[in-house]
Design a protein around this motif. Structure first.
Motif, PDB file in Angstrom:
ATOM      1  N   GLU A 137       5.790  -4.611   1.798  1.00 51.13           N
ATOM      2  CA  GLU A 137       7.084  -4.939   2.399  1.00 51.13           C
ATOM      3  C   GLU A 137       7.875  -5.806   1.425  1.00 51.13           C
ATOM      4  O   GLU A 137       7.787  -7.028   1.440  1.00 51.13           O
ATOM      5  N   GLU A 138       8.650  -5.182   0.572  1.00 52.62           N
ATOM      6  CA  GLU A 138       9.438  -5.906  -0.418  1.00 52.62           C
ATOM      7  C   GLU A 138      10.627  -5.056  -0.825  1.00 52.62           C
ATOM      8  O   GLU A 138      10.783  -3.918  -0.380  1.00 52.62           O
ATOM      9  N   THR A 139      11.491  -5.607  -1.650  1.00 50.93           N
ATOM     10  CA  THR A 139      12.715  -4.920  -2.046  1.00 50.93           C
ATOM     11  C   THR A 139      12.413  -3.595  -2.737  1.00 50.93           C
ATOM     12  O   THR A 139      13.064  -2.579  -2.473  1.00 50.93           O
ATOM     13  N   LYS A 140      11.425  -3.591  -3.616  1.00 54.01           N
ATOM     14  CA  LYS A 140      10.978  -2.366  -4.273  1.00 54.01           C
ATOM     15  C   LYS A 140       9.527  -2.115  -3.879  1.00 54.01           C
ATOM     16  O   LYS A 140       8.602  -2.568  -4.567  1.00 54.01           O
ATOM     17  N   PRO A 141       9.331  -1.426  -2.735  1.00 52.63           N
ATOM     18  CA  PRO A 141       7.967  -1.257  -2.215  1.00 52.63           C
ATOM     19  C   PRO A 141       7.041  -0.561  -3.214  1.00 52.63           C
ATOM     20  O   PRO A 141       7.434   0.368  -3.913  1.00 52.63           O
ATOM     21  N   GLN A 142       5.807  -1.030  -3.245  1.00 54.40           N
ATOM     22  CA  GLN A 142       4.766  -0.446  -4.072  1.00 54.40           C
ATOM     23  C   GLN A 142       3.685   0.143  -3.163  1.00 54.40           C
ATOM     24  O   GLN A 142       3.441  -0.364  -2.068  1.00 54.40           O
ATOM     25  N   VAL A 143       3.050   1.206  -3.621  1.00 57.46           N
ATOM     26  CA  VAL A 143       1.944   1.790  -2.869  1.00 57.46           C
ATOM     27  C   VAL A 143       0.783   0.807  -2.859  1.00 57.46           C
ATOM     28  O   VAL A 143       0.338   0.352  -3.921  1.00 57.46           O
ATOM     29  N   THR A 144       0.314   0.446  -1.673  1.00 55.59           N
ATOM     30  CA  THR A 144      -0.805  -0.490  -1.568  1.00 55.59           C
ATOM     31  C   THR A 144      -2.115   0.203  -1.189  1.00 55.59           C
ATOM     32  O   THR A 144      -3.196  -0.263  -1.537  1.00 55.59           O
ATOM     33  N   GLN A 145      -2.013   1.321  -0.469  1.00 54.29           N
ATOM     34  CA  GLN A 145      -3.230   1.999  -0.036  1.00 54.29           C
ATOM     35  C   GLN A 145      -2.900   3.415   0.424  1.00 54.29           C
ATOM     36  O   GLN A 145      -1.781   3.685   0.887  1.00 54.29           O
ATOM     37  N   LYS A 146      -3.867   4.308   0.306  1.00 55.35           N
ATOM     38  CA  LYS A 146      -3.741   5.659   0.845  1.00 55.35           C
ATOM     39  C   LYS A 146      -4.836   5.877   1.875  1.00 55.35           C
ATOM     40  O   LYS A 146      -5.984   5.474   1.680  1.00 55.35           O
ATOM     41  N   HIS A 147      -4.444   6.481   2.995  1.00 60.84           N
ATOM     42  CA  HIS A 147      -5.376   6.777   4.076  1.00 60.84           C
ATOM     43  C   HIS A 147      -5.392   8.286   4.296  1.00 60.84           C
ATOM     44  O   HIS A 147      -4.423   8.980   3.975  1.00 60.84           O
ATOM     45  N   TYR A 148      -6.488   8.790   4.896  1.00 59.97           N
ATOM     46  CA  TYR A 148      -6.626  10.228   5.097  1.00 59.97           C
ATOM     47  C   TYR A 148      -7.085  10.521   6.521  1.00 59.97           C
ATOM     48  O   TYR A 148      -7.991   9.865   7.039  1.00 59.97           O
TER      49      TYR A 148
END
Length: 219
Positions: free
Chosen positions: A77-88
């Motif tokens: 949750e930020e101005t330029k969101p980054q991928v933190t995790q992938k779920h399946y």
């Protein structure tokens, strides 16, 4: 053309992904900031599950599919969101899967052939010919642009008209004998949409009024 399904949801349809036999859509309620997911079995034209996303955050997105799994991407949750995790998720049940796919699992929606229309604006050299075709066929004066696709013996066109001082988006399907098979109002619009329909052989898929998902057999 045969209608395969028409599903209406309370939430807006935000994102759609396809695999060989399934369609998964991300639904969002912007007021409650809740995300839901649905899965349709395209072979049997059946809704097989609908559920709240197992990731308890607004900062997520539906990723790609393969025959067995649905990818969900979580962002910071930020101005330029980054991928933190992938779920399946298991594509058949919607349950969290313990399996983590490998590159060899062909985890890409691009492996499954689905056709997107070509978008032509008024400035494009092909737009006048499409304008003349629709004027002669339907006696309408289309505006702004179209999404256009030829598929087998059919022409599929998403077009726009000014009505009641608003821009209205329609979807037309006509065969090579110029017989109108479908001519349906999709939505009122403030501007042009892109990719307003998709063809996944042999199915025409489109969203109506932002919350209705329709599928027609194109045979």
């Amino acid at each position: 053309m045969k209608k395969l399904f028409a599903f209406t949801f309370q939430e807006k349809i935000w994102n759609i992904q396809l695999s060989e036999h399934h369609l998964v859509a991300e639904l969002r309620n912007e007021t409650l900031r809740k995300v839901e997911l649905i899965c349709i079995d395209l072979v049997n034209a059946a809704l097989i599950w609908k559920q709240a996303s197992p990731i308890n955050t607004w900062w997520q997105s539906l990723g790609k599919l393969n025959n067995d799994l649905v990818e969900l991407i979580e962002f910071s949750e930020e101005t330029k969101p980054q991928v933190t995790q992938k779920h399946y998720l298991n594509i058949q049940t919607g349950e969290i899967s313990e399996y983590i796919p490998q590159i060899s699992d062909n985890f890409s929606s691009q492996s499954y052939r689905h056709l997107q229309p070509i978008h032509y604006t008024e400035q494009n050299e092909y737009f006048p010919a499409i304008h003349r075709f629709l004027y002669r066929l339907l006696n309408v004066d289309i505006q702004k642009g179209v999404d256009y696709l030829e598929y087998k013996d059919k022409i599929i066109i998403s077009y726009y008209l000014y009505q009641e001082n608003k821009l209205w988006n329609y979807l037309l399907v006509v065969n090579n004998r110029k017989k109108v098979l479908l001519n349906e109002l999709l939505t009122e619009s403030e501007g042009l949409g892109l990719g307003t329909f998709t063809v996944k052989p042999e199915i025409l898929l489109y969203v109506k009024n932002k919350s209705q998902l329709h599928g027609y057999e194109l045979n």
